[in-house]
Design an enzyme around this catalytic site. Structure first.
Site, short mmCIF file in Angstrom:
data_model
loop_
_atom_site.label_atom_id
_atom_site.label_comp_id
_atom_site.label_asym_id
_atom_site.label_seq_id
_atom_site.Cartn_x
_atom_site.Cartn_y
_atom_site.Cartn_z
CB THR A 108 7.17 8.58 13.12
OG1 THR A 108 7.43 8.10 11.72
CG2 THR A 108 6.37 7.35 13.76
CE LYS A 142 5.26 6.05 10.31
NZ LYS A 142 5.84 5.74 8.84
NE ARG A 160 6.04 -4.97 6.78
CZ ARG A 160 6.04 -6.03 6.02
NH1 ARG A 160 4.81 -6.39 5.44
NH2 ARG A 160 7.10 -6.61 5.26
CG HIS A 191 -8.42 -18.84 4.98
ND1 HIS A 191 -8.87 -17.26 5.07
CD2 HIS A 191 -9.48 -19.41 5.60
CE1 HIS A 191 -10.00 -17.17 5.60
NE2 HIS A 191 -10.55 -18.52 5.99
CB CYS A 240 9.93 1.87 10.33
SG CYS A 240 10.94 3.10 9.42
CE1 TYR A 285 14.54 -2.42 7.86
CE2 TYR A 285 16.35 -1.07 7.18
CZ TYR A 285 15.08 -1.37 7.24
OH TYR A 285 14.31 -0.58 6.51
NE ARG A 326 18.99 3.91 9.77
CZ ARG A 326 18.17 5.07 9.01
NH1 ARG A 326 17.99 5.85 9.81
NH2 ARG A 326 17.53 4.53 7.88
N1 SAJ Z 1 10.55 -8.83 8.48
C1 SAJ Z 1 10.32 -10.23 8.65
N2 SAJ Z 1 9.32 -10.86 8.35
C2 SAJ Z 1 8.40 -10.33 7.46
C3 SAJ Z 1 8.58 -9.12 6.87
C4 SAJ Z 1 9.55 -8.05 7.39
O1 SAJ Z 1 10.92 -10.35 9.53
O2 SAJ Z 1 7.27 -10.86 6.94
C5 SAJ Z 1 11.64 -7.83 8.87
C6 SAJ Z 1 12.41 -7.44 7.76
O3 SAJ Z 1 13.62 -8.50 7.58
C7 SAJ Z 1 13.15 -6.23 8.57
C8 SAJ Z 1 12.02 -5.52 9.46
O4 SAJ Z 1 10.94 -6.82 9.36
O5 SAJ Z 1 14.31 -6.64 9.57
C9 SAJ Z 1 11.39 -4.52 8.70
O6 SAJ Z 1 11.20 -4.44 7.45
P1 SAJ Z 1 9.90 -4.10 6.38
O7 SAJ Z 1 10.46 -4.08 4.93
O8 SAJ Z 1 8.68 -4.61 6.76
O9 SAJ Z 1 9.70 -2.47 6.84
P2 SAJ Z 1 10.49 -1.09 6.93
O10 SAJ Z 1 10.88 -1.00 8.29
O11 SAJ Z 1 11.68 -1.05 5.85
O12 SAJ Z 1 9.60 0.01 6.59
C10 SAJ Z 1 8.52 0.19 7.12
C11 SAJ Z 1 7.14 0.16 6.22
N3 SAJ Z 1 5.92 -0.05 6.81
C12 SAJ Z 1 5.13 -1.13 6.49
O13 SAJ Z 1 5.46 -1.83 5.41
C13 SAJ Z 1 3.86 -1.12 7.37
C14 SAJ Z 1 7.34 1.54 5.14
O14 SAJ Z 1 6.03 1.69 4.48
C15 SAJ Z 1 7.28 2.74 6.52
O15 SAJ Z 1 7.42 3.88 5.64
C16 SAJ Z 1 8.47 2.46 7.15
O16 SAJ Z 1 8.53 1.28 8.08
C17 SAJ Z 1 8.52 3.52 8.01
O17 SAJ Z 1 9.37 4.69 7.81
O18 SAJ Z 1 7.77 3.77 9.09
#
Ligand code: SAJ
Length: 425
Positions: free
Chosen positions: A118, A203, A210, A241, A257, A313, A321
């Site tokens: 990335t 990317k 998110r 909705h 990420c 996390y 991390r």
């Molecule tokens: N989280 C919230 N509320 C939510 C969703 C997540 O607070 O509604 C928090 C989680 O608890 C966590 C953080 O966000 O702390 C990130 O978690 P995640 O599951 O959304 O994502 P990552 O960081 O494990 O992985 C992301 C993914 N990207 C997306 O879903 C758009 C993954 O597909 C990517 O490959 C990865 O980043 C990356 O390597 O970039």
């Protein structure tokens, strides 16, 4: 059959190398770590990922996959090294630069060079291409340079590397086509060709999307606490909705990420990235918000004991991390008013610099238990058990994941804090 040289044998590079090896390619994996190289040559994997040990072992035994400290001649080079973040929130692309320089002596006319790491927008055009060009390689005509970001979820890497749609951004249209063809040999999802800058931005925007949406949910949680409404109900109803998908509030955003990638955009367009930067700030403010609420709860107790449940996390993983839970632990532990203890069934003692307790010991005589990760173990916590261990049975669920019963204890959820009252002894 083609030979591929994969630089960086981490979470992305190693599975990618192993999948190409299984497809019959000759793979040399390169890493700066002797430990990683020696283990791989014995067929042993140094990272945890479902299905990877078997896949790697098979590929090494068949002679299709081997590791080396140095790159060598190949038809395709794939760079999959980390891009950490500096203290000033700018990307550290040194590993990408070093990897590019390391392959220069081995790249020849007709080769494909792919960066999977990335990277901030314009890195392919402004950083990677010039290194190859200055070394005498004609990046417009002789070699084919592309950015192909990964988008896999840990735990599902081997599946998602094959099934997800891949975006391949070439520095020229021919480069995009040549690099896309490399992936078409192993990917069953779509492989879409575009320019390098578009691939870099797409990317980063996936994770930024998110992050921004989680910030909106976190802001809603704060607003709800003030206005006396339950944010979880609001989200549930709003999401009925067909075109609305509000994300979930929580103790903050962690991982390497979502908590990092948006800064790569901010760095390159600071004045324009207002919403992206503000969203990072909102998500970064959540650990303090959680601690403030714990302070409000315990204001009448002299030395409240706080049991921190969950340090990763996100749920059901062992990755700490950039974890907001660790930050919350530290904020509490630094405050001498609190006695702070921690429990996480997925984290090993060596991963953190403070003691980890069993669930029973953590809950013993605690005044507040704060749930910071949605592990399955916490989703099934038993109300009577929890209440029987604690001094004042109050649970603050920041992940809205527990199924605890208000008959036995007082349960507060992150999106429903308007009724929060100081604990009376
Ligand atoms: N989280 C919230 N509320 C939510 C969703 C997540 O607070 O509604 C928090 C989680 O608890 C966590 C953080 O966000 O702390 C990130 O978690 P995640 O599951 O959304 O994502 P990552 O960081 O494990 O992985 C992301 C993914 N990207 C997306 O879903 C758009 C993954 O597909 C990517 O490959 C990865 O980043 C990356 O390597 O970039």
């Amino acid at each position: 059959m083609k030979k591929i040289c994969v630089i960086g044998l981490g979470y992305i590079g190693l599975p990618t190398a192993a999948i190409f090896a299984r497809a019959g390619y000759d793979i040399v994996g390169v890493d700066v770590s002797e430990r990683v190289v020696n283990s791989l040559n014995k067929g042993i994997v140094t990272i945890e990922e479902a299905g990877l040990p078997e896949l790697v072992k098979g590929a090494v035994e068949k002679g299709k996959l081997r590791a080396s400290l140095n790159p060598e001649e190949a038809d395709v080079f794939i760079i999959a090294v980390p891009t950490p973040i500096h203290d000033d929130y700018t990307a550290n692309v040194d590993y990408v630069i070093n990897a590019t320089k390391a392959i220069v002596p081995f790249v020849k006319k007709g080769d494909v060079v792919i960066v999977e790491s990335t990277i901030p927008p314009r890195t392919m055009d402004d950083v990677v291409a010039p290194i190859l060009q200055e070394a005498g390689l004609d990046v417009q005509n002789d070699i084919f340079l592309a950015h192909c970001p990964e988008r896999v979820l840990p735990g599902r890497i081997l599946i998602e590397l094959i099934e997800n749609t891949r975006i391949v951004g070439g520095t020229t249209p021919v480069a995009a086509k040549k690099a896309a063809d490399v992936y078409r040999a192993i990917v069953t999802g779509d492989v879409i060709e575009t320019e390098a800058l578009t691939a870099e931005m797409s990317k980063l925007m996936e994770n930024t999307f998110r992050d921004v949406n989680i910030a909106l949910a976190n802001e809603l949680a704060k607003i709800s606490a003030k206005l006396g409404v339950n944010a979880h109900h609001v989200i549930e109803l709003a999401n009925k909705h067909p075109r609305v998908n509000i994300h979930q509030p929580g103790p903050g955003v962690g991982g390497h990420c979502l908590a990092v990638d948006p800064y790569f955009i901010v760095e390159k367009a600071r004045n324009e990235s207002v919403l992206i930067k503000l969203s990072r700030d909102i998500n970064n403010s959540m650990p303090e918000f959680v601690v403030e609420k714990i302070e409000e709860l315990t204001v009448q107790i002299e030395k409240p004991k706080i049991a921190v449940l969950g340090l990763t996390y996100k749920g059901n993983i062992d990755d700490v991390r950039e974890s907001p839970a660790i930050e919350i632990y530290q904020l509490l532990a630094r405050n001498p008013r609190f006695e702070t203890v921690a429990h996480d069934p997925h984290v090993q003692q060596g991963q953190v610099a403070f003691p980890l307790l069993s669930l029973e010991d953590a809950l013993h005589d605690a005044n507040v238990a704060v749930v910071l990760a949605d592990h399955n173990e916490f989703k099934t916590l038993d109300s009577q058990y929890v209440a029987s261990k604690m001094k004042t049975p109050v649970v603050f669920d920041t992940k809205n994941c527990t199924n605890l019963d208000n008959d036995y204890l007082t349960l507060y959820k992150i999106g429903d804090l308007s009724g929060l009252k100081p604990i009376q002894l």
